[in-house]
Every structure is written in C-alpha cells, then in structure tokens.
Design a protein around this motif. Structure first.
Motif, PDB file in Angstrom:
ATOM      1  N   SER B  82       0.875  -1.231  -0.014  1.00 44.38           N
ATOM      2  CA  SER B  82      -0.047   0.067  -0.053  1.00 44.38           C
ATOM      3  C   SER B  82       0.866   1.200  -0.156  1.00 44.38           C
ATOM      4  N   VAL B  83       0.562   2.111  -0.819  1.00 42.48           N
ATOM      5  CA  VAL B  83       1.372   3.455  -0.886  1.00 42.48           C
ATOM      6  C   VAL B  83       0.814   4.431  -0.053  1.00 42.48           C
ATOM      7  N   HIS B  84       1.869   5.068   0.769  1.00 43.95           N
ATOM      8  CA  HIS B  84       1.309   5.987   1.541  1.00 43.95           C
ATOM      9  C   HIS B  84       2.077   7.052   1.537  1.00 43.95           C
ATOM     10  N   PRO B 112      -2.698   7.070   3.740  1.00 45.76           N
ATOM     11  CA  PRO B 112      -2.979   6.194   2.473  1.00 45.76           C
ATOM     12  C   PRO B 112      -3.283   7.219   1.335  1.00 45.76           C
ATOM     13  N   THR B 113      -2.532   6.826   0.091  1.00 50.47           N
ATOM     14  CA  THR B 113      -2.703   7.524  -1.292  1.00 50.47           C
ATOM     15  C   THR B 113      -3.881   6.852  -1.781  1.00 50.47           C
ATOM     16  N   GLY B 114      -4.377   7.157  -2.995  1.00 51.43           N
ATOM     17  CA  GLY B 114      -5.423   6.285  -3.954  1.00 51.43           C
ATOM     18  C   GLY B 114      -4.745   5.092  -4.422  1.00 51.43           C
ATOM     19  N   VAL B 115      -3.627   4.879  -4.395  1.00 47.73           N
ATOM     20  CA  VAL B 115      -2.785   3.833  -5.083  1.00 47.73           C
ATOM     21  C   VAL B 115      -2.279   2.583  -4.307  1.00 47.73           C
ATOM     22  N   MET B 116      -2.353   1.530  -4.733  1.00 48.85           N
ATOM     23  CA  MET B 116      -1.298   0.385  -3.935  1.00 48.85           C
ATOM     24  C   MET B 116      -0.520   0.013  -5.306  1.00 48.85           C
ATOM     25  N   LEU B 117       0.474  -0.918  -4.706  1.00 45.42           N
ATOM     26  CA  LEU B 117       1.210  -1.492  -5.903  1.00 45.42           C
ATOM     27  C   LEU B 117       0.663  -2.727  -6.485  1.00 45.42           C
ATOM     28  N   THR B 118       0.883  -2.967  -7.857  1.00 45.15           N
ATOM     29  CA  THR B 118       0.145  -3.916  -8.515  1.00 45.15           C
ATOM     30  C   THR B 118       0.636  -5.283  -8.048  1.00 45.15           C
ATOM     31  N   PRO B 119      -0.491  -5.907  -7.749  1.00 47.47           N
ATOM     32  CA  PRO B 119      -0.345  -7.312  -7.394  1.00 47.47           C
ATOM     33  C   PRO B 119      -0.026  -8.444  -8.506  1.00 47.47           C
ATOM     34  N   ALA B 120      -0.584  -8.171  -9.512  1.00 48.99           N
ATOM     35  CA  ALA B 120      -0.233  -9.152 -10.747  1.00 48.99           C
ATOM     36  C   ALA B 120      -0.912  -8.034 -12.012  1.00 48.99           C
ATOM     37  N   ALA B 121      -0.130  -8.452 -12.952  1.00 51.77           N
ATOM     38  CA  ALA B 121      -0.357  -7.209 -14.270  1.00 51.77           C
ATOM     39  C   ALA B 121      -1.765  -7.544 -14.509  1.00 51.77           C
ATOM     40  N   CYS B 122      -2.575  -8.476 -14.389  1.00 48.92           N
ATOM     41  CA  CYS B 122      -3.975  -8.734 -15.072  1.00 48.92           C
ATOM     42  C   CYS B 122      -4.811  -7.798 -14.051  1.00 48.92           C
ATOM     43  N   TYR B 123      -4.596  -7.549 -13.170  1.00 46.99           N
ATOM     44  CA  TYR B 123      -5.430  -6.600 -12.065  1.00 46.99           C
ATOM     45  C   TYR B 123      -5.558  -5.374 -12.713  1.00 46.99           C
ATOM     46  N   HIS B 124      -4.711  -4.967 -13.580  1.00 43.68           N
ATOM     47  CA  HIS B 124      -4.997  -3.609 -14.298  1.00 43.68           C
ATOM     48  C   HIS B 124      -6.028  -3.739 -15.253  1.00 43.68           C
ATOM     49  N   VAL B 125      -6.239  -4.869 -15.843  1.00 42.24           N
ATOM     50  CA  VAL B 125      -7.209  -5.144 -16.825  1.00 42.24           C
ATOM     51  C   VAL B 125      -8.674  -5.355 -16.693  1.00 42.24           C
ATOM     52  N   TYR B 126      -9.116  -6.158 -15.589  1.00 41.16           N
ATOM     53  CA  TYR B 126     -10.385  -6.373 -15.577  1.00 41.16           C
ATOM     54  C   TYR B 126     -11.233  -5.215 -15.340  1.00 41.16           C
ATOM     55  N   PRO B 127     -10.833  -4.051 -14.558  1.00 41.68           N
ATOM     56  CA  PRO B 127     -11.630  -2.826 -14.327  1.00 41.68           C
ATOM     57  C   PRO B 127     -11.934  -2.503 -15.701  1.00 41.68           C
ATOM     58  N   LEU B 128     -11.039  -2.288 -16.690  1.00 39.85           N
ATOM     59  CA  LEU B 128     -11.181  -1.825 -17.781  1.00 39.85           C
ATOM     60  C   LEU B 128     -12.186  -2.780 -18.795  1.00 39.85           C
ATOM     61  N   LEU B 129     -12.351  -3.981 -18.367  1.00 38.33           N
ATOM     62  CA  LEU B 129     -13.222  -4.678 -19.355  1.00 38.33           C
ATOM     63  C   LEU B 129     -14.728  -4.751 -18.896  1.00 38.33           C
TER      64      LEU B 129
END
Lengths: 301, 301
Positions: B82-84, B112-129
């Motif tokens: 988690s990015v703080h 805490p900021t609005g972002v976390m570190l990416t746990p897996a590359a595909c997590y970026h994709v599902y919201p965009l689908l």
C-alpha cells in the motif's frame, strides 16, 4: 472553459494512446505509446554510448534507509511514496477486511516495509558508488520507473513515470564539465526530435518555507537547469530534461570518494521519457506516421 | 551450510548480472540481464500475436479501490503493498524529520494514497473490461512490474518483478478452451528455451486457515496450473508460468458481461519474466554466449 491540458489528455484517451484510470496521474499505455517511449529510451542510451557508462536498471522500489539518508524526507516529503504492508494475524486480518468492506480506513492494520518507491532513478545509484572511485570517476546509465505524489489532471504530470538518467561521480571540475557537456548533448537530442524547447535555470520543488530559501540558493548557483517544452499548455512549458550539479551532497551522504580520498562531487542528467513522448504527440500530432521525416528517422522507423 | 539459492544469488552478483541492495528481494539489473528479459518478453508477445490481442502496459501503481474490489485483501493481505504519503503541514514535517533522524518510526505522519502497488499485471485489466464484451470476448496482452511482499534470499522470489500476461474474458466454454490452448503454447515457449520444467496443479498462497480451504478447492477444480522449473534449488522447483481459470470471479466483481448479458468468465496466463531469465542462467550457465544454439536462436541472437 476546458483547460488545455484536458484537451491533450482527452485526445490521448480518445486515440487510446493512454488508457484512463479513476486515479489522476495513473494511466495505462498502448502498444504504440510504449514503442515511442522505448525508442526515446534508446536515443538516451545511445547519446552516452561513447562514454561506455555502467548500465543499471531497477524496479521502482528502493531501500527505505537510502531515501532517509539522501535527505529526501527533509526536502520533498510531500512527493515521497512509502510502501506499507500487513503483517498481522488472522484476527487482525478480520478487522482489516471488515474495515475495507465498510469503506473505513484499513491502513492502521499496516506497517512500513523496508522499501519506498523510487523518487528519481539516480537515487538507486549513489549508494552503489560508496567507497573510492577509480581515477577518472564513474559514469552510470540508469533507468527506472519513479513515483511522485502529485495527482494532477495534467497528463504530463504523472504519479508514475520513467526517468532515464546519466550520472557522473568524480572530482568537482570533472562533474561540472560533464554537466556542461550534457547541456549540449541533451539539446541535440531534443533538437533532433524537433521539439520546441528551451533551457532554463530551475529549482527543485522543496517543501515549506525553508524550502523557498533552498530553491533560491539553487537558482543563484545554477545548480539545476531544465529543458522545458510546451506540452499541455502553450504558455506553461514542462520540464522534459533536468541537468543537476549536486556538488558534494550525495558524495558526503553516501561516502563516495575520489581516488585521492576527497569527497566526490556528482551530477546527473535526467530525461523524462513519458514527457518527451507527450511533447512529440502534442507538438507533431497524434498520427505518428505523419511526424516530420527527420524525427521519424531519429526514432528509427 | 550454504543454501543452494545463496550459491545462485552470489554467482549472479559476482558476474554483476544482478546488483545487490541491502533489502532482500530488491536487486538492480545489468544491461545483459535486462536484454535477456526483454527478449523473453518479446517471445511472450509473439506467442499471442496470431490472436491480435489488445496490448496494454502499466506502471506498477493501481487504483486502491480495484485492489479492494478484487478481493485481494481477503485472500492475500500479507503480499499487498500500500502506498502512503505525507500530506501534513510544516509542523508535522518537523516531527517527521525528527523521528527519521532519531531512527524512530515516522510512518504515523503518513496517510494512504489512492494507489497500491500492482499485485499481478492482470489486475490492471479487469476494471477496464467492465461492461459488455464483443461476441467473441476480449483478449489482452498486458505487462507490468508487480509487487509481492515476500522478502527472501532466494533470488527467484523478488519483491518487485515483471509479469507478462495474456488475459481472456469470454463465455465460460471459450475461457476454458483458451486456457487449455495456452498450456500448449506456454510449454512450447519453455521447451524452445530448453528449460527443464513440468506442469503441475497448484494453488495460490491464500492467507490463514480459511485460505487453506480455498487452496484445496482450487486444486480440486484444477483452477490453477503452473509450469515449474528448478532455478535456485534442484529439488524445489519455482513457478515460471501460471495458468489460471477464474470462473466468474472477476466477471462478477467488475461487472464484465458477455454479449448475451451473462457474467463473463476470465482466464489468464502469466509469465514471470525474471524467473524465466533466472532459469536460463541457472540451467544453461552464466555465459550467455554459450547457451545452446537453439535457445540463442529462439531469443534472437
């Protein structure tokens, strides 16, 4: 009235060069945008190839103690990103999940890890230069994703972006001369890309009132130069290259010494890869195949 | 006794293929290592080129709400990053700096900021689908640095590493068939690299006791397959490719629907780029020029 930076951002989204997310300053990149960035990245490597620098690449996580030691928390606390994680038991986990489900802050369940996000690519390098330099110093070519906590709708101000830097650690006169030389090299790159830009004396965004004094002193001594280009706003150009002479700042903090035992001086030249890419799209248009022939040739297609 | 993974790590350090830091699982990469990774990355792209997938690339920061919504905190809280950041005034800043100077925990000054570190590359994709898929579904080629909070001296278990994934969102039968097809494609890539490896039924490292049940159920249903290869330990192979069928998990969470309005199913195939690179050095030796000719040819030099 729509701000000009909204116009650029929306055009990039519409053409799917960048992919929107709900977080300001966090974007996906298309295959074409990424290819443009990689070609700029190669140009920045090639510009230093004659010096045969050591090449280092990093993931954007850095030892927390290096960030502390580098004085980043004193100067730029507002831009830093600290990585926190959960190390509790099943009971603490139930509390965390409960808080997240109810939309409450679940960060009290976390504790700081040994890493922070990389504030600038060259921060990876200084700790590795600790000790005595060879007689002519050391030159490093370093690239890394970096994090800056500055959410913005201006697409040229991303929270995560790639910075490709060249770093020099040497005796003072050599570090000064190295940076002078890089002003020309960097201008040449920008000129070959036909980007309208100019060199300006600049200052880092130091935090708070004492920071204003630091910034003034930095300007007076011309320690930071930038190449700035209109990207999202014609009348408010954005830095695409930054040329910095740190004097003995990092040499002292990380105990980097010249062959004769003195504290080494350092300098760095950083290229903002996404910003250079955005300057190209903004100034030459969104149809990459129609960019001026010399620009296409410079980028290798 | 020196563990075998220490032997591999030390050999990589000695040859400067990886650069050590004081944090376990965080390394710099040499020009050669990076070149090897990029060549593997291209192989993974080419294996899907016939499908003309949408290509997406991301910085390793992701909308915090997507991580929450994806159920990651329920299943893998111990791996999340988690990015703080600091958003206080000058007084709070003085406290922060004072704490850091005295070696005390300064994280209470952060939020805490609005972002976390990416746990897996595909997590970026599902919201965009999210929304309705075209009749034949969508295929995405995605690559990103990822973060897993698992400090380790085993060099094949990095805290930040690159994952190149192919993602399928479609009707259930198509998602199942797509993953079956990728078992063969992935085996072919591994075989062309002459990496000794095998396919196994696997489970994700779910947190806690309820997690053990989830893992057992995942195994029973063969939802997760891995291609594992000896890297640091001959008798404890490491996953280099992971092939996952998520059923309606992400479709439900992000409201991804097939053309006929049903919840879409998803599947993904992830290639651990650093791990594949390490398997090559570990199995074929540290002199890249002496790797078997077919392997060099596959990698394009």
């Amino acid at each position: 009235m729509v701000a000009l930076h909204d116009t650029l951002r929306d055009a990039l989204f519409e053409r799917k060069l960048l992919l929107p997310t709900a977080v300001a300053g966090i974007y996906g990149r298309s295959a074409e945008f990424e290819d443009t960035i990689e070609r700029i990245d190669r140009l920045v490597s090639v510009a230093a190839a004659v010096d045969a620098p050591e090449v280092m690449r990093f993931a954007p996580a850095i030892d927390r103690r290096h960030v502390e030691r580098a004085g980043y928390l004193e100067s730029f606390p507002h831009l830093a990103g600290s990585v926190h994680s959960f190390a509790g038991d099943e009971r603490a986990h139930r509390d965390l999940v409960g808080a997240a489900r109810e939309g409450r802050d679940w960060s009290p369940a976390l504790s700081p890890t040994g890493v922070m996000l990389t504030p600038a690519a060259c921060y990876h390098v200084y700790p590795l230069l600790a000790g005595t330099l060879p007689p002519r110093g050391r030159l490093v070519d370093v690239m890394s994703y970096c994090f800056r906590r500055e959410p913005s709708d201006d697409v040229s101000r991303m929270q995560m972006f790639r910075m490709h830097e060249h770093v020099c650690a040497s005796a003072p006169a050599e570090a000064v001369a190295w940076r002078e030389d890089w002003i020309d090299r960097a201008r040449r790159i920008v000129s070959r890309l036909a980007i309208e830009a100019r060199v300006v004396v600049a200052a880092d965004p130091f935090f708070g009132r004492p920071g204003a004094l630091l910034a003034a002193s930095q300007r007076d001594q011309r320690l930071k130069l930038e190449i700035v280009a209109p990207i999202a706003c014609a009348d408010r150009p954005t830095a695409i290259v930054s040329l910095n002479y740190h004097q003995d700042h990092f040499g002292r903090l990380f105990d980097i010494r010249t062959a004769d035992g003195a504290i080494a001086h350092t300098a760095c030249t950083g290229f903002g890869l996404e910003r250079i890419g955005l300057a190209l799209y903004s100034q030459h248009g969104f149809e990459r195949s129609r960019w001026p022939a010399p620009v296409r040739e410079t980028l290798g297609w």
